[in-house]
Design a protein around this motif. Structure first.
Motif, PDB file in Angstrom:
ATOM      1  N   PRO A 141      11.486   3.442 -13.268  1.00 47.39           N
ATOM      2  CA  PRO A 141      10.912   3.245 -12.002  1.00 47.39           C
ATOM      3  C   PRO A 141      12.447   3.298 -10.663  1.00 47.39           C
ATOM      4  N   VAL A 142      12.485   3.014 -10.082  1.00 47.51           N
ATOM      5  CA  VAL A 142      13.666   3.251  -9.053  1.00 47.51           C
ATOM      6  C   VAL A 142      14.141   1.404  -9.451  1.00 47.51           C
ATOM      7  N   HIS A 143      15.373   1.296 -10.015  1.00 47.01           N
ATOM      8  CA  HIS A 143      15.938  -0.218 -10.184  1.00 47.01           C
ATOM      9  C   HIS A 143      16.608  -0.558  -8.498  1.00 47.01           C
ATOM     10  N   PRO A 144      16.452  -1.298  -7.538  1.00 49.23           N
ATOM     11  CA  PRO A 144      16.766  -2.211  -6.373  1.00 49.23           C
ATOM     12  C   PRO A 144      18.268  -2.382  -7.372  1.00 49.23           C
ATOM     13  N   LEU A 145      19.063  -2.358  -6.459  1.00 44.87           N
ATOM     14  CA  LEU A 145      20.347  -3.483  -7.829  1.00 44.87           C
ATOM     15  C   LEU A 145      20.608  -4.666  -5.995  1.00 44.87           C
ATOM     16  N   ALA A 146      20.582  -5.292  -7.318  1.00 41.83           N
ATOM     17  CA  ALA A 146      21.187  -6.926  -6.637  1.00 41.83           C
ATOM     18  C   ALA A 146      22.553  -6.855  -5.821  1.00 41.83           C
ATOM     19  N   VAL A 147      23.082  -5.617  -6.931  1.00 41.91           N
ATOM     20  CA  VAL A 147      24.966  -5.304  -6.100  1.00 41.91           C
ATOM     21  C   VAL A 147      25.310  -4.107  -5.584  1.00 41.91           C
ATOM     22  N   PRO A 148      24.826  -3.817  -4.209  1.00 43.17           N
ATOM     23  CA  PRO A 148      24.997  -2.801  -4.260  1.00 43.17           C
ATOM     24  C   PRO A 148      26.173  -2.127  -4.418  1.00 43.17           C
ATOM     25  N   ALA A 149      26.097  -0.902  -5.762  1.00 41.08           N
ATOM     26  CA  ALA A 149      28.040  -0.555  -6.537  1.00 41.08           C
ATOM     27  C   ALA A 149      28.560   0.260  -5.788  1.00 41.08           C
ATOM     28  N   THR A 150      29.352   0.762  -6.101  1.00 42.08           N
ATOM     29  CA  THR A 150      30.410   1.710  -6.527  1.00 42.08           C
ATOM     30  C   THR A 150      30.962   1.999  -8.163  1.00 42.08           C
ATOM     31  N   GLU A 151      30.631   1.162  -8.753  1.00 48.83           N
ATOM     32  CA  GLU A 151      29.873   2.058 -10.833  1.00 48.83           C
ATOM     33  C   GLU A 151      29.186   2.449 -10.792  1.00 48.83           C
ATOM     34  N   ALA A 152      28.576   2.653 -12.169  1.00 50.19           N
ATOM     35  CA  ALA A 152      27.711   2.683 -12.765  1.00 50.19           C
ATOM     36  C   ALA A 152      28.065   3.660 -14.625  1.00 50.19           C
ATOM     37  N   VAL A 153      27.725   2.616 -15.559  1.00 49.27           N
ATOM     38  CA  VAL A 153      27.686   3.241 -16.855  1.00 49.27           C
ATOM     39  C   VAL A 153      26.619   3.110 -17.450  1.00 49.27           C
ATOM     40  N   ALA A 154      25.473   3.683 -17.994  1.00 47.75           N
ATOM     41  CA  ALA A 154      24.858   3.987 -18.611  1.00 47.75           C
ATOM     42  C   ALA A 154      24.296   3.428 -19.705  1.00 47.75           C
ATOM     43  N   SER A 155      24.068   3.078 -20.652  1.00 47.82           N
ATOM     44  CA  SER A 155      23.900   2.853 -22.140  1.00 47.82           C
ATOM     45  C   SER A 155      22.636   3.170 -22.912  1.00 47.82           C
ATOM     46  N   TRP A 156      22.584   3.618 -24.340  1.00 48.78           N
ATOM     47  CA  TRP A 156      21.079   3.540 -24.509  1.00 48.78           C
ATOM     48  C   TRP A 156      21.157   3.017 -26.380  1.00 48.78           C
ATOM     49  N   LEU A 190      30.695   2.976   1.845  1.00 49.68           N
ATOM     50  CA  LEU A 190      29.295   3.560   1.114  1.00 49.68           C
ATOM     51  C   LEU A 190      28.921   2.970  -0.506  1.00 49.68           C
ATOM     52  N   ARG A 191      27.791   2.832  -0.596  1.00 51.51           N
ATOM     53  CA  ARG A 191      28.027   1.720  -1.660  1.00 51.51           C
ATOM     54  C   ARG A 191      26.080   2.573  -2.137  1.00 51.51           C
ATOM     55  N   LEU A 192      26.332   2.934  -3.419  1.00 50.75           N
ATOM     56  CA  LEU A 192      24.983   2.986  -4.562  1.00 50.75           C
ATOM     57  C   LEU A 192      24.142   1.419  -4.132  1.00 50.75           C
ATOM     58  N   THR A 193      22.792   1.701  -4.073  1.00 50.59           N
ATOM     59  CA  THR A 193      21.659   0.310  -3.838  1.00 50.59           C
ATOM     60  C   THR A 193      20.269   0.525  -4.871  1.00 50.59           C
ATOM     61  N   SER A 194      20.304   1.180  -5.443  1.00 48.69           N
ATOM     62  CA  SER A 194      19.496   1.759  -6.804  1.00 48.69           C
ATOM     63  C   SER A 194      19.665   2.428  -7.308  1.00 48.69           C
ATOM     64  N   TYR A 195      18.877   3.181  -8.647  1.00 50.38           N
ATOM     65  CA  TYR A 195      18.770   3.782  -9.918  1.00 50.38           C
ATOM     66  C   TYR A 195      17.862   4.212  -9.965  1.00 50.38           C
ATOM     67  N   GLN A 196      17.443   5.492 -10.394  1.00 49.55           N
ATOM     68  CA  GLN A 196      16.781   5.467 -12.014  1.00 49.55           C
ATOM     69  C   GLN A 196      17.679   6.373 -13.011  1.00 49.55           C
ATOM     70  N   LEU A 197      16.636   5.661 -14.399  1.00 49.08           N
ATOM     71  CA  LEU A 197      17.607   6.747 -15.350  1.00 49.08           C
ATOM     72  C   LEU A 197      16.346   7.846 -16.324  1.00 49.08           C
ATOM     73  N   ARG A 198      16.639   8.953 -16.217  1.00 49.22           N
ATOM     74  CA  ARG A 198      15.588   9.511 -16.874  1.00 49.22           C
ATOM     75  C   ARG A 198      16.114  10.088 -18.355  1.00 49.22           C
ATOM     76  N   LEU A 199      15.005  10.109 -19.282  1.00 44.13           N
ATOM     77  CA  LEU A 199      15.403  10.593 -20.787  1.00 44.13           C
ATOM     78  C   LEU A 199      15.097  11.761 -21.325  1.00 44.13           C
ATOM     79  N   ASP A 213      30.137  -3.713  -8.300  1.00 41.58           N
ATOM     80  CA  ASP A 213      31.656  -3.347  -7.012  1.00 41.58           C
ATOM     81  C   ASP A 213      32.235  -4.719  -6.969  1.00 41.58           C
ATOM     82  N   LEU A 214      33.197  -4.462  -7.046  1.00 35.79           N
ATOM     83  CA  LEU A 214      34.700  -5.502  -7.412  1.00 35.79           C
ATOM     84  C   LEU A 214      35.412  -5.172  -7.100  1.00 35.79           C
ATOM     85  N   PRO A 215      36.113  -5.961  -6.361  1.00 34.89           N
ATOM     86  CA  PRO A 215      37.314  -5.566  -5.327  1.00 34.89           C
ATOM     87  C   PRO A 215      38.613  -5.051  -5.918  1.00 34.89           C
ATOM     88  N   ASP A 216      39.414  -4.306  -6.113  1.00 37.31           N
ATOM     89  CA  ASP A 216      40.540  -3.937  -6.631  1.00 37.31           C
ATOM     90  C   ASP A 216      41.351  -5.240  -6.321  1.00 37.31           C
TER      91      ASP A 216
END
Length: 467
Positions: free
Chosen positions: A117-132, A202-211, A234-237
């Motif tokens: 499903p679409v996961h709305p981000l509580a933290v609109p993001a500048t980065e994302a790392v997936a893991s499995w 600009l920020r990433l506000t939600s994402y989906q993952l596909r396997l 979304d962490l400040p420099d």
């Protein structure tokens, strides 16, 4: 001296939330895992401190339960129930050719997909790392992709976050990240989704993952995926981060000690040998802390004259053939999760108080940092990117680390000054020896823990957003 292959150059994050003081409550449950030292103060390490009562700048999310898997969109997959629910191939929806860029071989593979499903981000993001976490018998593999929505209402393409298999034989593809993925607003750097211009707003506000689950045509084989998620932030420099106050200290976990340096020159096809093996060496230490290790049969390929053959094994099976290194974050986590009933994830923490809470419940962590030789007393080296394990804290709150960049196994245990360690781990901007601005990890760590964790461990992982 750089002791590991440099990490990506596109890290534009840093750390915010300053640490606070844990609220007093009852004594924690006895954790799993061996430990030594330090009587516990009269505070509960599972109690959230002030940093966790404020808004986090990191969003951790994962799909792990049968209910989670049932919420996704299945095309040829089904939920496998049991003690550890997962996604498996039920009936392939098609066959596609894949040309392995690292072997040159083209082969047909049956496939089926599962889309979150679409996961709305509580933290609109500048980065994302997936893991499995997955099981891939020989002749099977998986693709993990991420698609997001920007704050301007547009969307990203499906980005490949990894093509992964646990194996490394003729029946398998080669584990690989995918270079050259971008859309003019964001891009993929090895294992990290990053916005190209975070300062632009600009920020990433939600994402989906596909396997996508792949197998040899005409077989009944299937991968099983038990855990799928992402860490977005979304962490400040920052060149410096606020200093935390020691709260839950005086405990050291008994973790095996392995040096990467004794493997220098061994198996140079895996990132030029052991000097660049900080990540898999750290992973192997923590895997064995939890009582898991490769079998003698699995180690039979290693030269019998080599000490600690399991470190060679970890390097081989974490190796990313595109990155040409063993430091792909999700690949290390996925390798750890191939061991019985271990979960693994890539996370981001906000202070050493987070690490204290984990250590006090018996969970060591693997941290990523970069620094000049002058910035970490006692290390004796500088590095553009290095992984080491945090296994405890002295009574004064200094960090006890198993540092694989040590001349031999006996020298691996180190004590590093708290303030220095916290800053080089949590910052995301730094100056190199030439005064040029480079990136830091911003508190990235690997967390490995049993599927059935002790109650105190489960509570801390939940409160940190990992579960």
């Amino acid at each position: 001296m750089t002791r590991s292959a440099p990490r990506r150059t596109v890290l534009a994050a840093a750390l915010a939330a300053a640490a606070g003081v844990a609220a007093p409550t009852a004594q924690a449950d006895e954790p799993r895992g061996a430990s030594a030292g330090g009587a516990a103060p009269a505070t509960d390490p599972t109690a959230p401190d002030a940093a966790h009562r404020t808004k986090s700048l990191v969003d951790h999310h994962a799909w792990t339960t049968a209910a989670d898997w049932d919420q996704g969109t299945a095309r040829g997959t089904r939920t496998a129930h049991g003690p550890r629910p997962g996604v498996v191939i039920a009936r392939p929806v098609g066959t596609a050719d894949y040309r392995d860029p690292h072997t040159g071989r083209t082969a047909a593979w049956e496939y089926a997909t599962w889309t979150s499903p679409v996961h709305p981000l509580a933290v609109p993001a500048t980065e994302a790392v997936a893991s499995w976490n997955a099981h891939t018998p020989p002749g099977t593999w998986i693709t993990v992709e991420l698609r997001g929505r920007y704050s301007d209402g547009t969307g990203t393409p499906w980005y490949v976050m990894g093509r992964w298999t646990a194996g490394d034989g003729d029946a398998d593809i080669r584990r690989t990240s995918v270079d050259g993925q971008k859309d003019g607003k964001s891009s993929i750097s090895t294992d990290t989704f990053a916005l190209d211009d975070p300062a632009g707003g600009l920020r990433l506000t939600s994402y989906q993952l596909r396997l996508t689950l792949h197998r040899r045509p005409g077989t009944s084989l299937t991968p099983t995926v038990w855990r799928l998620g992402a860490m977005a932030s979304d962490l400040p420099d920052r060149f410096e981060v606020p200093a935390s106050k020691p709260v839950r200290v005086g405990r050291e976990l008994v973790v095996p000690r392995y040096s990467q340096e004794i493997h220098k020159g061994q198996y140079p096809e895996y990132d030029n040998g052991g000097e660049a093996w900080c990540s898999p060496t750290s992973s192997q230490m923590i895997i064995e802390y939890w009582g898991r290790k490769p079998t003698q049969q699995q180690l039979s390929w290693v030269d019998p004259d080599y000490a600690d053959p399991q470190v060679c094994h970890a390097a081989r099976y974490a190796f990313d053939y595109q990155y040409e290194g063993c430091g792909n974050w999700p690949f290390n986590a996925a390798y750890a999760a191939t061991y019985r009933d271990l979960q693994a994830t890539v996370a981001r923490l906000s202070s050493l108080n987070d690490a204290e809470r984990l250590i006090h419940t018996g969970i060591p962590l693997i941290t990523s940092q970069s620094f000049l030789k002058t910035e970490l007393d006692g290390a004796g080296y500088g590095t553009a990117g290095h992984l080491m394990t945090v296994i405890g804290f002295t009574q004064d709150g200094d960090v006890i680390a198993n540092d694989p960049a040590s001349p031999d196994d006996k020298a691996v245990r180190r004590v590093y000054r708290r303030r220095q360690f916290e800053n080089i781990w949590l910052r995301t901007k730094r100056h190199d020896a030439n005064g040029q601005v480079k990136s830091g990890s911003g508190g990235v760590c690997y967390l490995y823990f049993p599927v059935k964790s002790a109650p105190s461990q489960h509570r801390v992982l939940r409160e940190l957003g990992i579960l």
